[in-house]
Write a protein that holds these residues in place. Structure first.
Motif, PDB file in Angstrom:
ATOM      1  N   LEU A 203      -2.579   0.251  10.529  1.00 47.29           N
ATOM      2  CA  LEU A 203      -3.640   0.420   9.323  1.00 47.29           C
ATOM      3  C   LEU A 203      -2.871   0.424   7.940  1.00 47.29           C
ATOM      4  CD1 LEU A 203      -6.385   1.283   8.818  1.00 47.29           C
ATOM      5  CD2 LEU A 203      -5.524   3.906   8.961  1.00 47.29           C
ATOM      6  N   THR A 204      -1.609   0.603   7.857  1.00 48.29           N
ATOM      7  CA  THR A 204      -1.038   0.310   6.572  1.00 48.29           C
ATOM      8  C   THR A 204      -1.015  -1.207   6.067  1.00 48.29           C
ATOM      9  OG1 THR A 204       0.625   2.106   6.813  1.00 48.29           O
ATOM     10  CG2 THR A 204       1.253   0.535   5.423  1.00 48.29           C
ATOM     11  N   THR A 205      -0.920  -2.094   7.124  1.00 48.16           N
ATOM     12  CA  THR A 205      -0.959  -3.738   6.762  1.00 48.16           C
ATOM     13  C   THR A 205      -2.419  -3.927   6.209  1.00 48.16           C
ATOM     14  OG1 THR A 205       0.500  -3.923   8.331  1.00 48.16           O
ATOM     15  CG2 THR A 205      -0.886  -6.088   7.676  1.00 48.16           C
ATOM     16  N   VAL A 206      -3.569  -3.179   7.121  1.00 43.91           N
ATOM     17  CA  VAL A 206      -4.843  -3.666   6.591  1.00 43.91           C
ATOM     18  C   VAL A 206      -4.987  -3.178   5.271  1.00 43.91           C
ATOM     19  CG1 VAL A 206      -7.133  -2.926   7.036  1.00 43.91           C
ATOM     20  CG2 VAL A 206      -5.572  -3.446   9.047  1.00 43.91           C
ATOM     21  N   LEU A 207      -4.650  -1.948   4.926  1.00 43.74           N
ATOM     22  CA  LEU A 207      -4.891  -1.459   3.461  1.00 43.74           C
ATOM     23  C   LEU A 207      -4.181  -2.149   2.488  1.00 43.74           C
ATOM     24  CD1 LEU A 207      -4.906   2.392   4.661  1.00 43.74           C
ATOM     25  CD2 LEU A 207      -6.726   1.012   3.726  1.00 43.74           C
ATOM     26  N   ALA A 208      -2.955  -2.547   2.805  1.00 48.97           N
ATOM     27  CA  ALA A 208      -2.218  -3.406   1.914  1.00 48.97           C
ATOM     28  C   ALA A 208      -3.008  -4.575   1.372  1.00 48.97           C
ATOM     29  CB  ALA A 208      -1.089  -3.960   2.446  1.00 48.97           C
ATOM     30  N   THR A 209      -4.009  -5.342   2.202  1.00 55.03           N
ATOM     31  CA  THR A 209      -4.745  -6.380   1.885  1.00 55.03           C
ATOM     32  C   THR A 209      -5.949  -5.957   1.219  1.00 55.03           C
ATOM     33  OG1 THR A 209      -3.948  -7.789   3.724  1.00 55.03           O
ATOM     34  CG2 THR A 209      -6.019  -8.312   2.848  1.00 55.03           C
TER      35      THR A 209
ATOM     36  N   ASP B  95       4.056 -18.225   3.082  1.00 54.79           N
ATOM     37  CA  ASP B  95       4.594 -17.240   4.071  1.00 54.79           C
ATOM     38  C   ASP B  95       4.687 -16.028   3.439  1.00 54.79           C
ATOM     39  OD1 ASP B  95       4.882 -19.172   6.049  1.00 54.79           O
ATOM     40  OD2 ASP B  95       6.808 -19.543   5.970  1.00 54.79           O
ATOM     41  N   LYS B  96       5.078 -15.928   2.005  1.00 55.47           N
ATOM     42  CA  LYS B  96       5.209 -14.747   1.253  1.00 55.47           C
ATOM     43  C   LYS B  96       3.825 -14.094   1.267  1.00 55.47           C
ATOM     44  CE  LYS B  96       7.945 -16.371  -2.584  1.00 55.47           C
ATOM     45  NZ  LYS B  96       9.028 -15.213  -2.459  1.00 55.47           N
ATOM     46  N   VAL B  97       2.589 -14.699   1.245  1.00 58.21           N
ATOM     47  CA  VAL B  97       1.494 -13.994   1.332  1.00 58.21           C
ATOM     48  C   VAL B  97       0.910 -13.723   2.853  1.00 58.21           C
ATOM     49  CG1 VAL B  97      -1.251 -14.348   1.184  1.00 58.21           C
ATOM     50  CG2 VAL B  97       0.539 -15.372  -0.517  1.00 58.21           C
ATOM     51  N   ARG B  98       1.175 -14.274   3.742  1.00 60.44           N
ATOM     52  CA  ARG B  98       1.210 -14.180   5.282  1.00 60.44           C
ATOM     53  C   ARG B  98       1.764 -13.074   5.447  1.00 60.44           C
ATOM     54  NH1 ARG B  98      -0.814 -18.292   8.674  1.00 60.44           N
ATOM     55  NH2 ARG B  98       0.567 -17.514  10.295  1.00 60.44           N
ATOM     56  N   ALA B  99       3.189 -12.881   5.072  1.00 61.35           N
ATOM     57  CA  ALA B  99       4.195 -11.780   5.443  1.00 61.35           C
ATOM     58  C   ALA B  99       3.412 -10.432   5.186  1.00 61.35           C
ATOM     59  CB  ALA B  99       5.381 -11.947   4.795  1.00 61.35           C
ATOM     60  N   ARG B 100       2.667 -10.368   3.737  1.00 62.88           N
ATOM     61  CA  ARG B 100       2.017  -9.159   3.378  1.00 62.88           C
ATOM     62  C   ARG B 100       0.871  -8.870   4.343  1.00 62.88           C
ATOM     63  NH1 ARG B 100      -0.607  -8.272  -1.493  1.00 62.88           N
ATOM     64  NH2 ARG B 100      -1.747 -10.270  -1.160  1.00 62.88           N
ATOM     65  N   ALA B 101       0.144  -9.946   4.794  1.00 65.52           N
ATOM     66  CA  ALA B 101      -1.028  -9.724   5.949  1.00 65.52           C
ATOM     67  C   ALA B 101      -0.567  -9.407   7.200  1.00 65.52           C
ATOM     68  CB  ALA B 101      -1.699 -10.957   5.699  1.00 65.52           C
ATOM     69  N   GLY B 102       0.758  -9.271   7.340  1.00 66.44           N
ATOM     70  CA  GLY B 102       1.191  -8.887   8.961  1.00 66.44           C
ATOM     71  C   GLY B 102       1.519 -10.245   9.703  1.00 66.44           C
ATOM     72  N   LEU B 103       1.584 -11.384   9.082  1.00 69.00           N
ATOM     73  CA  LEU B 103       1.608 -12.377   9.992  1.00 69.00           C
ATOM     74  C   LEU B 103       3.032 -13.374   9.905  1.00 69.00           C
ATOM     75  CD1 LEU B 103      -1.948 -14.212   9.134  1.00 69.00           C
ATOM     76  CD2 LEU B 103      -1.132 -12.848  11.058  1.00 69.00           C
ATOM     77  N   LYS B 104       3.316 -13.989  10.929  1.00 68.35           N
ATOM     78  CA  LYS B 104       4.536 -14.680  10.835  1.00 68.35           C
ATOM     79  C   LYS B 104       4.400 -16.033  10.027  1.00 68.35           C
ATOM     80  CE  LYS B 104       6.802 -12.153  13.840  1.00 68.35           C
ATOM     81  NZ  LYS B 104       7.894 -11.153  13.410  1.00 68.35           N
ATOM     82  N   GLY B 105       5.599 -16.762   9.679  1.00 68.49           N
ATOM     83  CA  GLY B 105       5.307 -17.819   9.058  1.00 68.49           C
ATOM     84  C   GLY B 105       4.653 -19.102   9.427  1.00 68.49           C
ATOM     85  N   VAL B 106       4.357 -20.067   8.872  1.00 71.41           N
ATOM     86  CA  VAL B 106       3.582 -21.133   9.170  1.00 71.41           C
ATOM     87  C   VAL B 106       4.098 -21.851  10.271  1.00 71.41           C
ATOM     88  CG1 VAL B 106       2.571 -23.244   8.597  1.00 71.41           C
ATOM     89  CG2 VAL B 106       2.121 -21.500   7.106  1.00 71.41           C
TER      90      VAL B 106
ATOM     91  N   TYR C 130       0.826  -1.306   0.052  1.00 69.27           N
ATOM     92  CA  TYR C 130       0.042  -0.083  -0.004  1.00 69.27           C
ATOM     93  C   TYR C 130       1.001   1.275  -0.032  1.00 69.27           C
ATOM     94  CZ  TYR C 130      -3.067   3.726   1.638  1.00 69.27           C
ATOM     95  OH  TYR C 130      -3.802   4.811   2.005  1.00 69.27           O
ATOM     96  N   THR C 131       0.408   2.135  -0.851  1.00 74.25           N
ATOM     97  CA  THR C 131       1.162   3.421  -1.012  1.00 74.25           C
ATOM     98  C   THR C 131      -0.086   4.399  -0.826  1.00 74.25           C
ATOM     99  OG1 THR C 131       2.826   2.842  -2.366  1.00 74.25           O
ATOM    100  CG2 THR C 131       2.434   5.278  -2.301  1.00 74.25           C
ATOM    101  N   PRO C 132       0.031   5.317   0.219  1.00 78.07           N
ATOM    102  CA  PRO C 132      -1.041   6.242   0.694  1.00 78.07           C
ATOM    103  C   PRO C 132      -1.213   7.211  -0.431  1.00 78.07           C
ATOM    104  CG  PRO C 132       0.597   6.231   2.563  1.00 78.07           C
ATOM    105  CD  PRO C 132       1.473   5.266   1.401  1.00 78.07           C
ATOM    106  N   GLU C 133      -2.424   7.646  -0.716  1.00 77.29           N
ATOM    107  CA  GLU C 133      -2.874   8.465  -1.613  1.00 77.29           C
ATOM    108  C   GLU C 133      -2.813   9.944  -1.021  1.00 77.29           C
ATOM    109  OE1 GLU C 133      -4.269   7.873  -4.604  1.00 77.29           O
ATOM    110  OE2 GLU C 133      -4.562   5.636  -4.439  1.00 77.29           O
ATOM    111  N   ALA C 134      -2.978  10.890  -2.108  1.00 80.66           N
ATOM    112  CA  ALA C 134      -2.621  12.220  -1.496  1.00 80.66           C
ATOM    113  C   ALA C 134      -3.980  12.499  -0.487  1.00 80.66           C
ATOM    114  CB  ALA C 134      -3.068  13.147  -2.732  1.00 80.66           C
ATOM    115  N   GLY C 135      -3.484  13.109   0.664  1.00 80.31           N
ATOM    116  CA  GLY C 135      -4.565  13.527   1.740  1.00 80.31           C
ATOM    117  C   GLY C 135      -4.709  12.537   2.605  1.00 80.31           C
TER     118      GLY C 135
END
Length: 637
Positions: free
Chosen positions: A307-313, A520-531, A294-299
């Protein structure tokens, strides 16, 4: 180059020469003069190419997608006082309303919510038969157009295959003067259909670009990355339990005795699926695809890591196609049903009927998501499963997820970031809707005197108390009006192929470390540790990931979480033969018409699913069996 959706010839070329042969699968339409005109030069031929794409553009409504409506992820109320805005055909399938007389979501004949995919295949055949006619068409363009058309043929066959199982293979259109017996074709065995689809994709891939460079003019056209990814999906489907050694369907045979299912499991099919997944991943990564961040939009200011992790998903689905680095393929038409996922967050929105908010997520789907430790809620040693419906008040430690000083159930606390990205719920923080400061984010109020999200009458009602937040672009605004920021619903994401590869590796019997690295690649983006780390530290079954069966359960749940509401889990549950288990339990929601905490949080029945072995495959319409006496019906229809 015109955009795909700008086509003009579909109506002219969809007519069958003999009215009684409408149901036949491969009779060439009439209007030879019209076809000659359609291929008289490059521009007209390009228009016809877009007619081959056109069926895709009609399939953007999720309520006509069996993977979405019959997955147990969404319940739509069937007793609204005013339901002029939603066709319940697909949602009513899980209530046992599928029939062979008039099948719901009939993609064989193109009625009752479905598209006529045999007609789409006929158009593709016409394109291939006539693509040599335009004298001003360059050789390179011709090769690309042929490849695109072959891909579309494979995709339309695959869509039918997932629904009906063994289907006829329509490689060429029959001549209009073909005798009637020749037009009465039969279904082909599963392996024959799969081999045909894979052959088309293998022929197409070399002549397609890996990515679309000119997105302004060609966004939505097929690439080699899309082609290899679809091949991976097809082969994984063919290797799965529904189609690979399924004894339930051993009795389905053509009238000449030819068996349509092989009842013997073939482990080599997972080898093919694994190789196809790896090829798709290799080309994807070589072409610059990677998991979205996630890259924040203007504003948008003052975002914390949570919250950045939530918005990445969340934005892995809703980000612009052109900038979404993991979006392999999406529907060219923007997702039109966001309004059915949007709760009322402001006083002005209460009197506004634009957004119905009626896509309701049942409690069972909410409970699928992991705890904050990345393991199922039934396994986490630190999470109080038995008291999950007790009450707790939001505090500063959870302010990114739960409204401070707002009381809700304990089940809403200490969950993984995808829980908060995917679901709206009573007391949940809803970032966006025109507010870019997280300290002033909306809190969804589903009950009580200050409730905006709760039902005000029998027209505007979310019957479960959970909204599929994932399908709402956080940049969209719903207040006294509705300002939708459109997005394209993903058809294939890189995360899907990563998890599919992990599944194939595990089914091959590879060491858990090989499959785990892609999960684990997918879990890392979701803010989780590996399996391995998560299960070892927090699960009551710490060795689960070390066995093939345990890892299978982990992968299946991971796919259902990561790809929730995208139309994928419904087809996964079918190919795994696990949908019957999901549908064996009543679908429940909260008592949303109550306002007090104690009365609101009482589970109530939303729907009692009706599902048995026959429901894994769609029925062929009875009339088709009469018209074509060589067709045989699916099991128990």
């Amino acid at each position: 180059m015109k955009s795909i959706h700008k086509y003009i010839w579909m109506a002219l070329l969809a007519v069958c020469a003999v009215s009684s042969c409408k149901k036949y699968l491969d009779v060439t339409p009439d209007g030879v003069g019209t076809i000659d005109y359609a291929f008289r030069n490059r521009n007209e031929a390009e228009n016809y190419l877009f007619t081959c794409y056109s069926t895709l553009q009609k399939m953007q409504n999720m309520h006509y997608d069996a993977g979405f409506t019959t997955s147990g992820e969404i319940v739509f109320p069937n007793n609204l006082s005013d339901n002029t805005y939603m066709d319940l055909t697909g949602f009513n399938i899980l209530r046992g309303l599928q029939t062979s007389g008039n099948p719901a979501l009939n993609y064989w004949d193109g009625n009752n919510g479905g598209q006529d995919l045999w007609q789409a295949i006929r158009r593709c055949n016409i394109m291939l038969e006539n693509v040599d006619k335009p004298v001003d068409l360059s050789p390179s363009e011709k090769k690309r157009w042929i490849a695109e058309t072959k891909f579309l043929k494979a995709y339309y066959h695959f869509y039918l295959f997932r629904l009906y199982g063994p289907i006829p293979v329509v490689d060429k259109n029959l001549d209009i003067n073909s005798p009637i017996p020749v037009t009465k074709i039969k279904r082909r065995p599963v392996d024959t259909v799969v081999n045909y689809m894979v052959r088309l994709l293998d022929e197409a891939a070399p002549d397609l670009p890996p990515v679309i460079e000119n997105t302004a003019k060609e966004l939505g056209r097929i690439t080699s990355v899309i082609t290899l990814s679809l091949k991976a999906q097809i082969l994984a489907t063919a290797a799965s339990s529904l189609f690979n050694g399924n004894p339930d369907y051993a009795s389905i045979k053509n009238k000449d005795g030819e068996a349509l299912f092989n009842p013997t499991f073939d482990a080599s099919k997972w080898d093919k699926a694994s190789a196809a997944c790896l090829a798709a991943i290799t080309l994807s990564e070589k072409s610059g695809l990677k998991l979205h961040t996630y890259t924040p939009e203007a504003g948008i200011d003052n975002l914390n890591d949570t919250l950045t992790t939530v918005l990445a998903t969340q934005t892995a689905v809703t980000a612009r196609w052109e900038t979404n680095t993991e979006l392999i393929w999406a529907n060219y038409t923007t997702f039109p049903e966001e309004e059915y996922c949007f709760p009322r967050l402001t006083q002005k929105s209460v009197s506004n009927i634009i957004c119905a908010g009626t896509f309701a997520v049942p409690i069972s789907e909410q409970e699928l998501f992991y705890t904050s430790n990345g393991v199922p809620i039934t396994e986490d040693k630190t999470w109080d499963y038995n008291d999950r419906y007790g009450f707790r008040t939001g505090d500063d430690a959870n302010k990114s997820y739960i409204g401070v000083d707002y009381q809700t159930v304990k089940a809403h606390f200490n969950r993984e970031p995808r829980f908060y990205a995917d679901l709206g719920f009573d007391g949940g923080v809803w970032f966006g809707n025109g507010v870019g400061d997280p300290d002033n984010a909306f809190v969804l109020r589903g009950r009580g005197p200050e409730s905006f999200a709760g039902p005000k009458d029998n027209v505007r009602v979310n019957v479960s108390g959970y909204w599929p937040k994932k399908l709402v672009n956080y940049l969209s605004v719903y207040d006294d009006g509705y300002n939708r920021v459109p997005y394209h619903m993903p058809l294939i994401r890189l995360a899907d192929i990563y998890l599919l590869y992990a599944e194939a590796l595990n089914e091959q019997g590879k060491p858990y470390t090989e499959a785990a690295q892609y999960i684990d690649k997918v879990r890392a983006r979701a803010g989780l540790k590996g399996v391995a780390e998560s299960w070892t530290k927090f699960s009551s079954n710490p060795n689960k990931f070390t066995t093939k069966e345990g890892m299978r359960q982990i992968i299946h749940q991971e796919r259902r979480i990561e790809l929730a509401f995208e139309g994928v889990p419904g087809y996964d549950l079918r190919r795994w033969k696990e949908l019957q288990g999901v549908m064996s339990k009543p679908l429940q929601g909260w008592n949303v018409r109550e306002s007090t905490l104690e009365n609101y949080y009482r589970p109530r029945l939303l729907a009692t699913p009706v599902f048995n072995t026959r429901n894994y495959l769609w029925p062929i319409q009875d009339n088709d069996l009469i018209v074509d006496g060589n067709l045989v019906q699916n099991l128990n229809w």
